[in-house]
Design a protein around this motif. Sequence first.
Motif, PDB file in Angstrom:
ATOM      1  N   HIS A  42     -35.441   2.103  -3.575  1.00  0.00           N
ATOM      2  CA  HIS A  42     -35.500   0.660  -3.830  1.00  0.00           C
ATOM      3  C   HIS A  42     -35.424  -0.123  -2.507  1.00  0.00           C
ATOM      4  CE1 HIS A  42     -33.882   1.267  -8.224  1.00  0.00           C
ATOM      5  NE2 HIS A  42     -34.986   1.944  -7.949  1.00  0.00           N
ATOM      6  N   ALA A  43     -34.537   0.298  -1.604  1.00  0.00           N
ATOM      7  CA  ALA A  43     -34.420  -0.378  -0.302  1.00  0.00           C
ATOM      8  C   ALA A  43     -35.723  -0.236   0.479  1.00  0.00           C
ATOM      9  CB  ALA A  43     -33.245   0.206   0.488  1.00  0.00           C
ATOM     10  N   LEU A  44     -36.304   0.961   0.438  1.00  0.00           N
ATOM     11  CA  LEU A  44     -37.564   1.200   1.157  1.00  0.00           C
ATOM     12  C   LEU A  44     -38.717   0.404   0.550  1.00  0.00           C
ATOM     13  CD1 LEU A  44     -37.848   4.981   2.088  1.00  0.00           C
ATOM     14  CD2 LEU A  44     -38.307   3.034   3.598  1.00  0.00           C
ATOM     15  N   THR A  45     -38.742   0.306  -0.774  1.00  0.00           N
ATOM     16  CA  THR A  45     -39.788  -0.483  -1.443  1.00  0.00           C
ATOM     17  C   THR A  45     -39.724  -1.933  -0.971  1.00  0.00           C
ATOM     18  OG1 THR A  45     -39.756   0.945  -3.394  1.00  0.00           O
ATOM     19  CG2 THR A  45     -40.644  -1.265  -3.697  1.00  0.00           C
ATOM     20  N   ASP A  46     -38.521  -2.483  -0.925  1.00  0.00           N
ATOM     21  CA  ASP A  46     -38.372  -3.870  -0.454  1.00  0.00           C
ATOM     22  C   ASP A  46     -38.768  -4.004   1.015  1.00  0.00           C
ATOM     23  OD1 ASP A  46     -37.842  -5.478  -2.570  1.00  0.00           O
ATOM     24  OD2 ASP A  46     -35.672  -5.584  -2.271  1.00  0.00           O
ATOM     25  N   ALA A  47     -38.458  -2.995   1.825  1.00  0.00           N
ATOM     26  CA  ALA A  47     -38.834  -3.045   3.247  1.00  0.00           C
ATOM     27  C   ALA A  47     -40.361  -3.074   3.386  1.00  0.00           C
ATOM     28  CB  ALA A  47     -38.247  -1.851   3.992  1.00  0.00           C
ATOM     29  N   LEU A  48     -41.058  -2.235   2.603  1.00  0.00           N
ATOM     30  CA  LEU A  48     -42.532  -2.177   2.663  1.00  0.00           C
ATOM     31  C   LEU A  48     -43.139  -3.494   2.188  1.00  0.00           C
ATOM     32  CD1 LEU A  48     -43.037   1.402   1.173  1.00  0.00           C
ATOM     33  CD2 LEU A  48     -43.572   0.736   3.526  1.00  0.00           C
ATOM     34  N   LEU A  49     -42.648  -3.990   1.044  1.00  0.00           N
ATOM     35  CA  LEU A  49     -43.186  -5.246   0.506  1.00  0.00           C
ATOM     36  C   LEU A  49     -42.899  -6.394   1.470  1.00  0.00           C
ATOM     37  CD1 LEU A  49     -42.176  -4.903  -3.275  1.00  0.00           C
ATOM     38  CD2 LEU A  49     -44.482  -4.717  -2.304  1.00  0.00           C
ATOM     39  N   GLY A  50     -41.690  -6.385   2.041  1.00  0.00           N
ATOM     40  CA  GLY A  50     -41.310  -7.450   2.970  1.00  0.00           C
ATOM     41  C   GLY A  50     -42.182  -7.458   4.210  1.00  0.00           C
ATOM     42  N   ALA A  51     -42.551  -6.276   4.689  1.00  0.00           N
ATOM     43  CA  ALA A  51     -43.345  -6.178   5.916  1.00  0.00           C
ATOM     44  C   ALA A  51     -44.716  -6.838   5.767  1.00  0.00           C
ATOM     45  CB  ALA A  51     -43.507  -4.711   6.320  1.00  0.00           C
ATOM     46  N   VAL A  52     -45.253  -6.846   4.535  1.00  0.00           N
ATOM     47  CA  VAL A  52     -46.560  -7.499   4.327  1.00  0.00           C
ATOM     48  C   VAL A  52     -46.396  -8.792   3.519  1.00  0.00           C
ATOM     49  CG1 VAL A  52     -47.997  -5.452   4.618  1.00  0.00           C
ATOM     50  CG2 VAL A  52     -47.046  -5.945   2.365  1.00  0.00           C
ATOM     51  N   ALA A  53     -45.157  -9.302   3.476  1.00  0.00           N
ATOM     52  CA  ALA A  53     -44.836 -10.570   2.805  1.00  0.00           C
ATOM     53  C   ALA A  53     -45.372 -10.594   1.377  1.00  0.00           C
ATOM     54  CB  ALA A  53     -45.371 -11.746   3.620  1.00  0.00           C
ATOM     55  N   ALA A  54     -45.151  -9.489   0.650  1.00  0.00           N
ATOM     56  CA  ALA A  54     -45.713  -9.368  -0.704  1.00  0.00           C
ATOM     57  C   ALA A  54     -44.661  -9.612  -1.789  1.00  0.00           C
ATOM     58  CB  ALA A  54     -46.350  -7.995  -0.875  1.00  0.00           C
ATOM     59  N   GLY A  55     -43.516 -10.142  -1.425  1.00  0.00           N
ATOM     60  CA  GLY A  55     -42.487 -10.394  -2.432  1.00  0.00           C
ATOM     61  C   GLY A  55     -41.436  -9.303  -2.426  1.00  0.00           C
ATOM     62  N   ASP A  56     -40.757  -9.100  -3.577  1.00  0.00           N
ATOM     63  CA  ASP A  56     -39.730  -8.056  -3.620  1.00  0.00           C
ATOM     64  C   ASP A  56     -39.859  -7.227  -4.888  1.00  0.00           C
ATOM     65  OD1 ASP A  56     -38.459  -9.420  -5.700  1.00  0.00           O
ATOM     66  OD2 ASP A  56     -37.069 -10.435  -4.340  1.00  0.00           O
ATOM     67  N   ILE A  57     -39.078  -6.165  -4.928  1.00  0.00           N
ATOM     68  CA  ILE A  57     -39.189  -5.175  -6.007  1.00  0.00           C
ATOM     69  C   ILE A  57     -38.972  -5.813  -7.382  1.00  0.00           C
ATOM     70  CG2 ILE A  57     -36.758  -4.463  -5.804  1.00  0.00           C
ATOM     71  CD1 ILE A  57     -37.653  -1.585  -6.283  1.00  0.00           C
ATOM     72  N   GLY A  58     -38.077  -6.801  -7.460  1.00  0.00           N
ATOM     73  CA  GLY A  58     -37.766  -7.443  -8.731  1.00  0.00           C
ATOM     74  C   GLY A  58     -38.952  -8.224  -9.284  1.00  0.00           C
ATOM     75  N   ALA A  59     -39.817  -8.727  -8.384  1.00  0.00           N
ATOM     76  CA  ALA A  59     -40.972  -9.504  -8.820  1.00  0.00           C
ATOM     77  C   ALA A  59     -42.015  -8.589  -9.472  1.00  0.00           C
ATOM     78  CB  ALA A  59     -41.590 -10.236  -7.631  1.00  0.00           C
ATOM     79  N   PHE A  60     -42.125  -7.366  -8.954  1.00  0.00           N
ATOM     80  CA  PHE A  60     -43.128  -6.430  -9.481  1.00  0.00           C
ATOM     81  C   PHE A  60     -42.603  -5.628 -10.669  1.00  0.00           C
ATOM     82  CE2 PHE A  60     -44.615  -7.208  -5.201  1.00  0.00           C
ATOM     83  CZ  PHE A  60     -45.964  -7.392  -5.419  1.00  0.00           C
ATOM     84  N   PHE A  61     -41.316  -5.286 -10.604  1.00  0.00           N
ATOM     85  CA  PHE A  61     -40.725  -4.421 -11.630  1.00  0.00           C
ATOM     86  C   PHE A  61     -39.454  -5.058 -12.168  1.00  0.00           C
ATOM     87  CE2 PHE A  61     -42.821  -1.840  -8.344  1.00  0.00           C
ATOM     88  CZ  PHE A  61     -43.817  -1.240  -9.101  1.00  0.00           C
ATOM     89  N   PRO A  62     -39.555  -6.167 -12.904  1.00  0.00           N
ATOM     90  CA  PRO A  62     -38.344  -6.864 -13.369  1.00  0.00           C
ATOM     91  C   PRO A  62     -37.504  -5.977 -14.290  1.00  0.00           C
ATOM     92  CG  PRO A  62     -40.346  -7.824 -14.335  1.00  0.00           C
ATOM     93  CD  PRO A  62     -40.791  -6.824 -13.324  1.00  0.00           C
ATOM     94  N   PRO A  63     -36.174  -5.964 -14.092  1.00  0.00           N
ATOM     95  CA  PRO A  63     -35.302  -5.142 -14.931  1.00  0.00           C
ATOM     96  C   PRO A  63     -35.397  -5.520 -16.410  1.00  0.00           C
ATOM     97  CG  PRO A  63     -34.078  -6.089 -13.069  1.00  0.00           C
ATOM     98  CD  PRO A  63     -35.435  -6.720 -13.069  1.00  0.00           C
ATOM     99  N   SER A  64     -35.902  -6.735 -16.672  1.00  0.00           N
ATOM    100  CA  SER A  64     -36.013  -7.175 -18.074  1.00  0.00           C
ATOM    101  C   SER A  64     -37.185  -6.484 -18.783  1.00  0.00           C
ATOM    102  CB  SER A  64     -36.224  -8.691 -18.109  1.00  0.00           C
ATOM    103  OG  SER A  64     -37.330  -9.032 -17.282  1.00  0.00           O
ATOM    104  N   ASP A  65     -38.075  -5.840 -18.014  1.00  0.00           N
ATOM    105  CA  ASP A  65     -39.262  -5.208 -18.595  1.00  0.00           C
ATOM    106  C   ASP A  65     -38.914  -3.783 -19.046  1.00  0.00           C
ATOM    107  OD1 ASP A  65     -41.724  -3.974 -19.112  1.00  0.00           O
ATOM    108  OD2 ASP A  65     -42.757  -5.186 -17.589  1.00  0.00           O
ATOM    109  N   PRO A  66     -39.027  -3.505 -20.356  1.00  0.00           N
ATOM    110  CA  PRO A  66     -38.628  -2.185 -20.865  1.00  0.00           C
ATOM    111  C   PRO A  66     -39.456  -1.040 -20.293  1.00  0.00           C
ATOM    112  CG  PRO A  66     -39.722  -3.493 -22.589  1.00  0.00           C
ATOM    113  CD  PRO A  66     -39.514  -4.401 -21.418  1.00  0.00           C
ATOM    114  N   ARG A  67     -40.625  -1.351 -19.706  1.00  0.00           N
ATOM    115  CA  ARG A  67     -41.462  -0.275 -19.133  1.00  0.00           C
ATOM    116  C   ARG A  67     -40.754   0.459 -18.007  1.00  0.00           C
ATOM    117  NH1 ARG A  67     -46.874  -2.819 -17.175  1.00  0.00           N
ATOM    118  NH2 ARG A  67     -45.498  -4.599 -16.950  1.00  0.00           N
ATOM    119  N   TRP A  68     -39.833  -0.223 -17.327  1.00  0.00           N
ATOM    120  CA  TRP A  68     -39.193   0.380 -16.159  1.00  0.00           C
ATOM    121  C   TRP A  68     -37.849   1.011 -16.495  1.00  0.00           C
ATOM    122  CZ3 TRP A  68     -43.528   0.413 -14.302  1.00  0.00           C
ATOM    123  CH2 TRP A  68     -44.339  -0.705 -14.223  1.00  0.00           C
TER     124      TRP A  68
END
Length: 197
Positions: A42-68
């Motif tokens: 999770h920390a690495l995912t945020d680092a990668l997304l942050g490096a290309v200013a693409a948002g954060d892990i919660g925006a792509f995979f919200p904990p409210s979404d049962p798929r995850w």
Amino acid sequence: MRIGYGWDSHEFKPGIPLRIGGVELPHDQGLAGHSDGDVLLHALTDALLGAVAAGDIGAFFPPSDPRWKGANSVIFIEEAMRHVERAGYAVTNADTTLILAAPKIGPHAARIQQRLAELLKVDCNCVGVKAKTPEGLGIDNTAIAHAVVLLEKRNDGGLDQMEAVETLPQEVVDELVEEVLESAGPATPKRIKSYRD
Ligand code: MG
């Protein structure tokens, strides 16, 4: 060149598997979370997304979404890598620090390093995996991960350079051509002949 940073924390919970860095570690507790609780991915995912200013892990995979629910966090890293690649970058290296009281990470660090290297598409020697115990923090029931990544433009980013040259004024292009020719040395009859041949 881009830099990215991410961090995450998860609480230990008895009776569930412990996954850190995409690897299952032998322990009597795992990390609770909506997904598999892999704090390091999770920390690495945020680092990668942050490096290309693409948002954060919660925006792509919200904990409210049962798929995850119970999801393997490898899919989060894979999605972040797609964003990195789409932006024209590749990972140069990554460095990570885990903070947790137990289990000891040392015996498993090489396995975690290898898995992270696969996911980030780099050599093992481009991934740092370090661990500390949370001395004086009073958080023995928590695992924390910090991650930084460095990205560089991929080789096929050369197209950008071509476009940059095309937008230069003609006199600047002429000057550059002259500089290159000068640095190649005088045009001797022998060299001229070899160009013609
Ligand atoms: Mg998390």
